[in-house]
Design a protein around this motif. Structure first.
Motif, PDB file in Angstrom:
ATOM      1  N   TYR A 167     -54.423 -18.204 -18.925  1.00  0.00           N
ATOM      2  CA  TYR A 167     -53.036 -18.143 -19.362  1.00  0.00           C
ATOM      3  C   TYR A 167     -52.864 -17.439 -20.715  1.00  0.00           C
ATOM      4  O   TYR A 167     -51.802 -17.507 -21.318  1.00  0.00           O
ATOM      5  CB  TYR A 167     -52.449 -19.553 -19.452  1.00  0.00           C
ATOM      6  N   MET A 168     -53.912 -16.781 -21.185  1.00  0.00           N
ATOM      7  CA  MET A 168     -53.835 -16.073 -22.457  1.00  0.00           C
ATOM      8  C   MET A 168     -54.388 -14.661 -22.267  1.00  0.00           C
ATOM      9  O   MET A 168     -55.540 -14.374 -22.603  1.00  0.00           O
ATOM     10  CB  MET A 168     -54.617 -16.823 -23.549  1.00  0.00           C
ATOM     11  N   PRO A 169     -53.575 -13.747 -21.711  1.00  0.00           N
ATOM     12  CA  PRO A 169     -54.047 -12.385 -21.446  1.00  0.00           C
ATOM     13  C   PRO A 169     -54.544 -11.698 -22.714  1.00  0.00           C
ATOM     14  O   PRO A 169     -53.910 -11.783 -23.764  1.00  0.00           O
ATOM     15  CB  PRO A 169     -52.792 -11.685 -20.898  1.00  0.00           C
ATOM     16  N   ILE A 206     -50.592 -22.646 -25.849  1.00  0.00           N
ATOM     17  CA  ILE A 206     -51.527 -21.920 -24.995  1.00  0.00           C
ATOM     18  C   ILE A 206     -52.943 -22.020 -25.546  1.00  0.00           C
ATOM     19  O   ILE A 206     -53.907 -22.201 -24.791  1.00  0.00           O
ATOM     20  CB  ILE A 206     -51.113 -20.447 -24.880  1.00  0.00           C
ATOM     21  N   MET A 207     -53.090 -21.924 -26.863  1.00  0.00           N
ATOM     22  CA  MET A 207     -54.418 -22.014 -27.475  1.00  0.00           C
ATOM     23  C   MET A 207     -55.024 -23.385 -27.222  1.00  0.00           C
ATOM     24  O   MET A 207     -56.220 -23.511 -26.936  1.00  0.00           O
ATOM     25  CB  MET A 207     -54.307 -21.720 -28.971  1.00  0.00           C
ATOM     26  N   ASN A 208     -54.197 -24.418 -27.308  1.00  0.00           N
ATOM     27  CA  ASN A 208     -54.669 -25.767 -27.026  1.00  0.00           C
ATOM     28  C   ASN A 208     -55.104 -25.891 -25.570  1.00  0.00           C
ATOM     29  O   ASN A 208     -56.121 -26.525 -25.253  1.00  0.00           O
ATOM     30  CB  ASN A 208     -53.561 -26.774 -27.340  1.00  0.00           C
ATOM     31  N   LEU A 209     -54.333 -25.256 -24.672  1.00  0.00           N
ATOM     32  CA  LEU A 209     -54.681 -25.295 -23.249  1.00  0.00           C
ATOM     33  C   LEU A 209     -55.996 -24.577 -22.990  1.00  0.00           C
ATOM     34  O   LEU A 209     -56.822 -25.028 -22.190  1.00  0.00           O
ATOM     35  CB  LEU A 209     -53.550 -24.660 -22.436  1.00  0.00           C
ATOM     36  N   VAL A 210     -56.211 -23.445 -23.668  1.00  0.00           N
ATOM     37  CA  VAL A 210     -57.462 -22.696 -23.512  1.00  0.00           C
ATOM     38  C   VAL A 210     -58.649 -23.561 -23.922  1.00  0.00           C
ATOM     39  O   VAL A 210     -59.679 -23.608 -23.235  1.00  0.00           O
ATOM     40  CB  VAL A 210     -57.422 -21.406 -24.359  1.00  0.00           C
ATOM     41  N   ILE A 211     -58.514 -24.271 -25.027  1.00  0.00           N
ATOM     42  CA  ILE A 211     -59.605 -25.115 -25.509  1.00  0.00           C
ATOM     43  C   ILE A 211     -59.877 -26.260 -24.539  1.00  0.00           C
ATOM     44  O   ILE A 211     -61.024 -26.587 -24.244  1.00  0.00           O
ATOM     45  CB  ILE A 211     -59.268 -25.663 -26.915  1.00  0.00           C
ATOM     46  N   ARG A 212     -58.799 -26.875 -24.023  1.00  0.00           N
ATOM     47  CA  ARG A 212     -58.971 -28.026 -23.125  1.00  0.00           C
ATOM     48  C   ARG A 212     -59.527 -27.625 -21.765  1.00  0.00           C
ATOM     49  O   ARG A 212     -60.347 -28.327 -21.192  1.00  0.00           O
ATOM     50  CB  ARG A 212     -57.644 -28.766 -22.951  1.00  0.00           C
ATOM     51  N   THR A 213     -59.057 -26.475 -21.232  1.00  0.00           N
ATOM     52  CA  THR A 213     -59.499 -26.053 -19.902  1.00  0.00           C
ATOM     53  C   THR A 213     -60.708 -25.128 -19.947  1.00  0.00           C
ATOM     54  O   THR A 213     -61.297 -24.843 -18.904  1.00  0.00           O
ATOM     55  CB  THR A 213     -58.352 -25.328 -19.172  1.00  0.00           C
TER      56      THR A 213
END
Length: 237
Positions: free
Chosen positions: A171-173, A159-166
């Motif tokens: 997706y990280m409440p 999820i952390m990787n997704l936050v950085i990419r997007t």
């Protein structure tokens, strides 16, 4: 002198118990967080594309840590037993609901995985009792719990990787990230008070990951989403 020592010991015990109770409360927030997902599953009478694997992993983690917290393995850390007992009940409830509403293929797969979890837990209990005596029993189960906890705390890395990419925290409440951090911090303190590295070390790692999540939330929460939303739901069970 004896009164001073007694007072110090009492204060130490109070702080230790307070840290453990705080960890239990924060963990409860995490345990109830999937409820909206299962309300949706019940309303739609289908598991849709949700994955049941996180609840299988969480159940195994709770059972191993529950066993570590029992007096027969680790005397004096009952709050580890209580939090994981509650967690195991929640995970079992989620898994049973998932099985009830899943299609036949997923249903059979989840039943097989659930039986596998029970078999693995039974093996851990049997081996630790039959082959190990205190304090080696605590060491054996402690290493298993550390591996299990670190694996659980590492799961938000995706999820952390997704936050950085997007550049989006969709997706990280925030409250889940905050609860994870506070739970890890509380049990890190509890482990330090109890002088138990099998509690303090993995929760220390979890606390660091929690800080990173909060920093990412602060960094990207004010940014608009860039690009289309990517689904996180998995098609496998």
């Amino acid at each position: 002198m004896e009164m001073a020592a007694g007072g110090l010991f009492s204060t130490y015990s109070i702080c230790s118990n307070a840290a453990g109770i705080a960890g239990n409360l924060c963990a409860f927030v995490l345990f109830v967080s999937p409820i909206p997902t299962f309300r949706r599953i019940i309303r739609s009478n289908s598991t849709e594309q949700f994955s049941g694997l996180p609840y299988i992993y969480a159940l195994l983690n709770c059972l191993i840590c529950l066993w570590y917290g029992t007096p027969i393995v680790s005397p004096g850390i009952i709050l580890v037993f209580t939090v994981n007992s509650v967690g195991a009940v929640f995970q079992l409830a989620y898994i049973f609901i998932f099985i009830i509403y899943a299609e036949r293929t997923k249903k059979l797969k989840m039943l097989g995985l659930l039986l596998g979890v029970f078999a693995a837990f039974a093996a851990v209990v049997s081996i630790s009792i039959c082959l190990f005596q205190p304090p080696n029993r605590q060491t054996f189960v402690g290493y298993l719990s550390v591996i299990s906890l670190i694996s659980m705390f590492a799961s938000p890395l995706f999820i952390m990787n997704l936050v950085i990419r997007t550049r989006s925290v969709e997706y990280m409440p925030f409250y889940l990230s905050l609860a994870t951090f506070l739970m890890s911090l509380s049990f890190f303190a509890y482990g330090m008070f109890k002088q138990d590295p099998f509690i303090s070390v993995p929760n220390g790692i979890g606390g660091v990951l929690g800080v990173i999540q909060l920093v990412l939330y602060w960094r990207y929460s004010s940014r608009p989403n860039e690009g289309p939303t990517r689904p996180l739901l998995e098609s496998n069970a």
